[in-house]
Write a protein that holds these residues in place. Structure first.
Motif, short mmCIF file in Angstrom:
data_model
loop_
_atom_site.label_atom_id
_atom_site.label_comp_id
_atom_site.label_asym_id
_atom_site.label_seq_id
_atom_site.Cartn_x
_atom_site.Cartn_y
_atom_site.Cartn_z
N LYS A 27 36.12 -11.12 -32.81
CA LYS A 27 35.52 -11.31 -31.51
C LYS A 27 34.05 -11.01 -31.30
O LYS A 27 33.42 -10.54 -32.13
CB LYS A 27 36.35 -10.54 -30.52
N SER A 30 27.43 -11.37 -26.57
CA SER A 30 27.37 -11.70 -25.16
C SER A 30 25.96 -11.86 -24.75
O SER A 30 25.08 -11.68 -25.53
CB SER A 30 28.10 -10.65 -24.37
N TYR A 183 33.80 -9.31 -27.82
CA TYR A 183 33.23 -9.34 -26.49
C TYR A 183 32.98 -10.78 -26.04
O TYR A 183 33.34 -11.20 -24.94
CB TYR A 183 31.93 -8.53 -26.49
N ILE A 186 36.24 -12.85 -25.40
CA ILE A 186 36.86 -12.58 -24.10
C ILE A 186 36.10 -13.30 -22.99
O ILE A 186 36.69 -13.87 -22.07
CB ILE A 186 36.93 -11.07 -23.82
N ILE A 201 34.94 -5.60 -14.66
CA ILE A 201 36.17 -5.66 -15.45
C ILE A 201 37.36 -6.04 -14.58
O ILE A 201 38.22 -6.82 -14.97
CB ILE A 201 36.43 -4.32 -16.16
N TYR A 208 43.09 -9.49 -20.19
CA TYR A 208 41.91 -9.21 -21.00
C TYR A 208 41.25 -7.87 -20.66
O TYR A 208 40.36 -7.43 -21.40
CB TYR A 208 40.86 -10.31 -20.82
N GLN A 209 41.63 -7.25 -19.59
CA GLN A 209 40.89 -6.09 -19.09
C GLN A 209 40.88 -4.91 -20.05
O GLN A 209 39.81 -4.32 -20.30
CB GLN A 209 41.44 -5.67 -17.73
N PHE A 212 38.84 -5.68 -23.20
CA PHE A 212 37.42 -5.79 -22.86
C PHE A 212 36.81 -4.41 -22.64
O PHE A 212 35.71 -4.13 -23.11
CB PHE A 212 37.25 -6.63 -21.59
N THR A 215 36.32 -2.63 -25.99
CA THR A 215 35.24 -3.27 -26.73
C THR A 215 33.88 -2.93 -26.13
O THR A 215 32.93 -2.59 -26.82
CB THR A 215 35.43 -4.80 -26.73
N GLN A 216 33.81 -2.98 -24.82
CA GLN A 216 32.57 -2.68 -24.10
C GLN A 216 32.13 -1.24 -24.34
O GLN A 216 30.95 -0.97 -24.61
CB GLN A 216 32.81 -2.91 -22.61
#
Length: 230
Positions: A27, A30, A183, A186, A201, A208-209, A212, A215-216
């Motif tokens: 993944k 961004s 990131y 998603i 979010i 996906y929350q 995400f 990952t964030q």
């Protein structure tokens, strides 16, 4: 240094959360239109995005280095609805900066790797410039991943940061590249246009929350670590 060690510890804690799901190996990256979005300083990764606005009159359009990657701004606009001429000119400015700071051989290596990523953007990117790496052929995805390993230190330097590759262990660095790809994946799945402002979010599809957020947080820890070393 104590704070740096705390960040490294936090990074490893996040790694334990981010690594297990097989999907996390596919993944994202961004886009960032502001210096700080959800706490990240700026977008880095495999697609040079506008970090500041440069008047378009500052350049002679005929000799843009960006055209060597994308053909023209018009070509980018066909694929990425949210693309702006200002962003394109900023990309050209970053390429000029890179060319000025690197030797000829190093710049050619950088440009060759960047070509792989920009070609993928035009071929697989959605209308907002994000790629769903889960839908990409395995060989293509691995090619991008390998090129991202090479390119990320250059992006870090162009952003004025200590290269993440120098701050992280080999394992952490691989996780960082995977997290950037996660990131973006998603964002593509959720059809998010990052040019419209920070990502909330809670407004993402529920499925996906959690991924995400993990990952964030992981990427944010890396950026904090770089901030400590500035």
């Amino acid at each position: 240094m104590a704070h740096v060690n705390q960040l490294k510890t936090a990074l490893n804690e996040e790694a334990r959360n981010v690594c297990p799901p097989p999907e996390l190996k596919n993944k994202v990256m961004s886009q960032f239109t502001q210096k700080r979005n959800w706490g990240m300083k700026r977008y880095v990764a495999a697609f040079l995005i506008a970090l500041f606005i440069i008047p378009t009159s500052a350049f002679a359009y005929q000799s843009l280095l960006a055209d060597g990657l994308y053909g023209s701004f018009a070509n980018v606009k066909k694929h990425v609805a949210s693309a702006t001429l200002e962003g394109y000119m900023t990309l050209d400015a970053k390429l000029s900066e890179a060319k000025g700071e690197m030797g000829k051989e190093e710049y050619e290596k950088f440009r060759e790797a960047l070509n792989v990523l920009t070609d993928a953007k035009l071929k697989y990117g959605d209308q907002f410039g994000n790629i769903n790496y889960d839908l990409m052929p395995k060989e293509e995805k691995e090619k991008i991943r390998v090129n991202s390993f090479v390119l990320q230190p250059y992006f870090d330097k162009l952003n004025g940061d200590v290269p993440s590759k120098e701050l992280l262990s080999s394992y952490e660095y691989k996780l960082f590249i995977d997290a950037l790809m996660t990131y973006e994946t998603i964002l593509a799945k959720a059809e998010i246009d990052t040019s419209k402002g920070p990502i909330v979010i809670e407004k993402l599809p529920v499925e996906y929350q959690d991924q995400f957020k993990l990952t964030q947080e992981f990427i944010h820890n890396v950026y904090q670590l770089q901030e400590e070393q500035r």
